[in-house]
Motif scaffolding. Structure first.
Motif, short mmCIF file in Angstrom:
data_model
loop_
_atom_site.label_atom_id
_atom_site.label_comp_id
_atom_site.label_asym_id
_atom_site.label_seq_id
_atom_site.Cartn_x
_atom_site.Cartn_y
_atom_site.Cartn_z
N ASP A 100 0.63 -1.05 0.01
CA ASP A 100 0.08 0.03 0.08
C ASP A 100 0.86 1.36 -0.20
N LEU A 101 1.90 1.15 0.86
CA LEU A 101 2.97 2.45 0.82
C LEU A 101 3.51 2.53 -0.30
N GLU A 102 4.00 1.64 -1.23
CA GLU A 102 4.65 1.81 -2.54
C GLU A 102 3.81 2.40 -3.35
N SER A 103 2.39 1.88 -3.34
CA SER A 103 1.45 2.46 -4.53
C SER A 103 1.21 3.93 -4.02
N ALA A 104 1.10 4.14 -2.70
CA ALA A 104 0.81 5.49 -2.22
C ALA A 104 1.88 6.50 -2.72
N LEU A 105 3.12 5.86 -2.49
CA LEU A 105 4.28 6.62 -2.97
C LEU A 105 4.40 7.03 -4.38
N GLU A 106 4.18 5.90 -5.26
CA GLU A 106 4.26 6.34 -6.67
C GLU A 106 2.97 7.22 -7.12
N ASN A 107 2.00 7.05 -6.75
CA ASN A 107 0.74 7.88 -7.09
C ASN A 107 0.67 9.22 -6.65
N LYS A 108 0.77 9.33 -5.48
CA LYS A 108 0.81 10.63 -4.81
C LYS A 108 2.23 11.60 -4.50
N PHE A 109 3.21 10.75 -4.59
CA PHE A 109 4.56 11.50 -4.49
C PHE A 109 5.32 11.25 -5.64
N GLY A 110 5.02 10.38 -6.60
CA GLY A 110 6.10 10.31 -7.68
C GLY A 110 7.33 9.80 -7.38
N THR A 111 7.28 8.98 -6.32
CA THR A 111 8.77 8.49 -6.04
C THR A 111 8.45 6.97 -5.47
N LYS A 112 9.62 6.26 -5.09
CA LYS A 112 9.34 5.03 -4.73
C LYS A 112 9.83 4.58 -3.17
N LYS A 113 10.58 5.76 -2.58
CA LYS A 113 10.88 5.72 -1.28
C LYS A 113 10.79 6.84 -0.40
N ILE A 114 10.58 6.44 0.93
CA ILE A 114 10.77 7.58 1.92
C ILE A 114 12.11 7.80 2.70
N ASP A 115 12.17 8.96 3.39
CA ASP A 115 13.41 9.14 3.96
C ASP A 115 13.52 8.95 5.54
N PHE A 116 12.13 9.12 6.26
CA PHE A 116 12.27 8.98 7.45
C PHE A 116 11.14 8.14 8.03
N LEU A 117 11.25 7.31 9.22
CA LEU A 117 10.46 6.54 9.80
C LEU A 117 10.31 6.88 11.16
N VAL A 118 9.03 7.20 11.46
CA VAL A 118 8.74 7.51 13.18
C VAL A 118 7.65 6.43 13.74
N ASN A 119 8.29 5.61 14.37
CA ASN A 119 7.71 4.41 15.23
C ASN A 119 6.98 5.02 16.47
N ASN A 120 5.81 5.54 16.17
CA ASN A 120 5.06 6.20 17.24
C ASN A 120 3.69 5.45 17.93
N ALA A 121 3.00 4.86 16.70
CA ALA A 121 1.67 4.19 17.33
C ALA A 121 1.74 3.58 18.38
N GLY A 122 0.92 3.66 19.49
CA GLY A 122 0.92 3.02 20.74
C GLY A 122 -0.33 3.30 21.62
N ILE A 123 -0.51 2.10 22.63
CA ILE A 123 -1.61 2.44 23.46
C ILE A 123 -0.70 2.15 24.78
N GLY A 124 -1.54 2.63 25.94
CA GLY A 124 -1.10 2.25 27.20
C GLY A 124 -2.01 1.36 27.98
N ILE A 125 -1.67 0.37 28.70
CA ILE A 125 -2.47 -0.22 29.54
C ILE A 125 -1.93 -0.25 30.96
N HIS A 126 -2.80 -0.05 31.91
CA HIS A 126 -2.39 0.25 33.12
C HIS A 126 -2.74 -1.00 34.23
N ALA A 127 -1.85 -1.53 34.45
CA ALA A 127 -1.92 -2.65 35.40
C ALA A 127 -0.69 -3.25 36.20
N GLY A 128 -0.94 -3.36 37.46
CA GLY A 128 -0.05 -3.57 38.46
C GLY A 128 0.96 -4.95 37.98
#
Ligand code: NAP
Length: 251
Positions: A73-101
């Protein structure tokens, strides 16, 4: 050609702020969301209003089996929307919190936190590497809780500790490609995270503010610019570092 950053979990909270801060620095941005497509759309609209290109893609980082499909999906979005095949930066941010002792944490909770925070940072990054340009960078989002302890964050903090170690190994491995890898560790920030406790529970908010050198809890605006800075040439000599943005929490 603009640089392109991929921010996981960019539909809300810190990821949204990072995506906007990156756009303000002139980067184009791919954000991911898990289920909140409408919020993701608002973020990509805001980025486009700033004059940058943006696209939102669905991704459940807990499901490592879906990563190959996501890369397609990323490769086709890069091709269609940005006219390129690669990204430069990745930010691993997605996350959740679970509170449990410690005594109450279930294996299911542990596995979910591990899949979302640690396994995704390891294997999603591995899958992204072929589409990451040499000379780019990775930012892994950790937490102040990997430095200090707070009751109920045992399993969550263990995963974030793993992310910090992973950062060093990725930095060593990828340095030969000129790819810099760093950790940003936010303190307590007012977002939806963990049911929005830091933002919505006055008592918790005031206690954390009292334990913070700068006298308040954090806001998303305190974080996005730090991540965006690491994705610029001004940060070209910074790699394998842990930058804590917590206003001096529990020092
Ligand atoms: P948030 O406001 O709850 O936003 C979470 C984001 O992650 C949303 O974009 C959400 O997508 C996405 N997400 C959640 N589960 C996902 C999954 N399984 N797969 C893919 N995406 C998923 O949280 P936040 O405060 O911005 O937290 C962002 C990061 O900062 C997390 O790694 C968190 O551990 C870290 N952090 C937060 C704090 C804090 O106090 N807030 C402090 C230290 C570190 P949808 O919108 O589609 O649900």
């Amino acid at each position: 050609m603009n640089k392109i950053a991929l921010v996981t979990g960019g539909s809300r909270g810190l990821g949204k702020n990072m995506a906007l801060a990156l756009a303000e620095k002139g980067l184009d941005v791919v954000i991911t969301f898990k289920s909140n497509q409408a919020e993701a759309r608002k973020v990509t609209d805001e980025i486009e209003a700033l004059g940058q290109k943006a696209v939102g893609l669905q991704l459940d980082v807990a499901d490592s089996k879906s990563f190959e499909g996501f890369i397609a999906d990323l490769e086709s979005a890069l091709e269609n929307k940005f006219g390129t095949k690669k990204i430069d930066f990745l930010v691993n941010n997605a996350g959740i919190g679970i509170h449990a002792g410690y005594a109450e944490t279930t294996e299911e909770q542990f596995d979910l936190l591990m899949n979302i925070h640690l396994k995704a940072a390891f294997f999603l990054t591995q899958k992204v590497l072929p589409v990451l340009n040499d000379g780019g960078g990775i930012v892994n989002i950790s937490t102040g809780l990997a430095r200090f302890t707070s009751p109920g964050y045992d399993a969550y903090a263990v995963m974030k500790g793993g992310i910090e170690t992973l950062t060093k190994y990725q930095a060593k491995t990828l340095g030969k490609r000129g790819i810099r890898v760093n950790t940003v560790a936010p303190g307590a920030i007012e977002t939806d995270f963990g049911g929005g406790t830091v933002r919505d529970n006055k008592e918790v908010n005031q206690f954390l503010a009292s334990q913070t050198a700068l006298g308040r809890v954090g806001l998303p605006d305190d974080i996005g610019g730090v991540v965006a800075f690491l994705c610029t040439d001004d940060a070209r000599w910074i790699t394998a570092q842990r930058i804590e943005a917590s206003g001096g929490m529990f020092i």
